[in-house]
Design a protein around this motif. Sequence first.
Motif, short mmCIF file in Angstrom:
data_model
loop_
_atom_site.label_atom_id
_atom_site.label_comp_id
_atom_site.label_asym_id
_atom_site.label_seq_id
_atom_site.Cartn_x
_atom_site.Cartn_y
_atom_site.Cartn_z
N GLN A 94 0.82 -1.21 0.00
CA GLN A 94 0.00 0.00 0.00
C GLN A 94 0.85 1.27 0.00
O GLN A 94 0.36 2.33 -0.35
N THR A 95 2.13 1.17 0.35
CA THR A 95 2.98 2.35 0.32
C THR A 95 3.30 2.78 -1.10
O THR A 95 3.76 3.89 -1.32
N GLY A 96 3.05 1.92 -2.09
CA GLY A 96 3.28 2.27 -3.49
C GLY A 96 2.18 3.11 -4.10
O GLY A 96 2.32 3.62 -5.21
N PHE A 97 1.07 3.28 -3.38
CA PHE A 97 -0.02 4.09 -3.88
C PHE A 97 0.20 5.55 -3.50
O PHE A 97 0.60 5.86 -2.39
N LEU A 98 -0.06 6.42 -4.44
CA LEU A 98 0.21 7.85 -4.23
C LEU A 98 -0.86 8.49 -3.36
O LEU A 98 -2.02 8.08 -3.35
N PRO A 99 -0.51 9.56 -2.65
CA PRO A 99 -1.49 10.29 -1.85
C PRO A 99 -2.55 10.98 -2.71
O PRO A 99 -3.60 11.34 -2.21
N THR A 100 -2.27 11.11 -3.98
CA THR A 100 -3.23 11.78 -4.88
C THR A 100 -4.27 10.82 -5.45
O THR A 100 -5.11 11.25 -6.25
N GLU A 101 -4.21 9.55 -5.05
CA GLU A 101 -5.20 8.59 -5.53
C GLU A 101 -6.59 9.02 -5.04
O GLU A 101 -6.72 9.62 -3.98
N PRO A 102 -7.63 8.69 -5.81
CA PRO A 102 -8.99 9.01 -5.36
C PRO A 102 -9.33 8.30 -4.04
O PRO A 102 -8.73 7.29 -3.69
N LEU A 103 -10.28 8.84 -3.33
CA LEU A 103 -10.65 8.32 -2.01
C LEU A 103 -11.11 6.86 -2.08
O LEU A 103 -10.78 6.07 -1.20
N HIS A 104 -11.85 6.48 -3.11
CA HIS A 104 -12.32 5.10 -3.19
C HIS A 104 -11.17 4.11 -3.39
O HIS A 104 -11.22 2.99 -2.92
N VAL A 105 -10.11 4.54 -4.07
CA VAL A 105 -8.93 3.68 -4.22
C VAL A 105 -8.23 3.54 -2.87
O VAL A 105 -7.87 2.43 -2.46
N LYS A 106 -8.07 4.65 -2.16
CA LYS A 106 -7.43 4.60 -0.84
C LYS A 106 -8.22 3.72 0.12
O LYS A 106 -7.65 2.93 0.87
N ALA A 107 -9.55 3.86 0.10
CA ALA A 107 -10.39 3.07 1.00
C ALA A 107 -10.27 1.58 0.69
O ALA A 107 -10.18 0.75 1.61
N THR A 108 -10.24 1.24 -0.59
CA THR A 108 -10.11 -0.16 -0.97
C THR A 108 -8.74 -0.71 -0.57
O THR A 108 -8.64 -1.82 -0.05
N VAL A 109 -7.70 0.08 -0.80
CA VAL A 109 -6.35 -0.34 -0.44
C VAL A 109 -6.23 -0.55 1.06
O VAL A 109 -5.69 -1.56 1.53
N ILE A 110 -6.75 0.38 1.84
CA ILE A 110 -6.69 0.25 3.31
C ILE A 110 -7.47 -0.97 3.77
O ILE A 110 -7.01 -1.75 4.61
N THR A 111 -8.66 -1.16 3.22
CA THR A 111 -9.49 -2.31 3.62
C THR A 111 -8.81 -3.63 3.29
O THR A 111 -8.75 -4.53 4.14
N LEU A 112 -8.28 -3.76 2.08
CA LEU A 112 -7.61 -5.00 1.70
C LEU A 112 -6.36 -5.24 2.56
O LEU A 112 -6.07 -6.38 2.95
#
Length: 135
Positions: free
Chosen positions: A55-73
């Motif tokens: 999950q550290t490879g995902f950028l802070p500029t990703e949309p909220l739904h992408v961040k939520a999915t990444v955090i949940t998984l």
Amino acid sequence: GTRKGQWTFFLGAALLLITMGAFSWKAFCGNQDYDTSLNDSFWASWSLFIDPGTQTGFLPTEPLHVKATVITLSIVGELFKFSFLGLIVDMVHSCLNNWQQERFRIVFTGHVLVLGWTAKTLFLLKELIEEDISC
């Protein structure tokens, strides 16, 4: 349950969680690294489920739904790994208990056990030897 049933349950749960993660990724996400194809969705789900650093490879500029999915998984994957580790610890614990019960008793007869070593220990040993010789 039985040990075989527990392992079967964990394998089934892992496959189900990874599949659900893949379909979540396919339905809600997609970014420059992983698109919404089934292949990339399963790879993203597997990576987030197994590797805690993905999950550290995902950028802070990703949309909220992408961040939520990444955090949940990631959280689901961590909880699964902790449960899996608990199962392994329980297995080792029961194995050690069995070994202790089966191999703990050692029967010696006609022996003296001296615990600790002090200045008087040599005197005690000398007395024990003399007593043994005189008998």
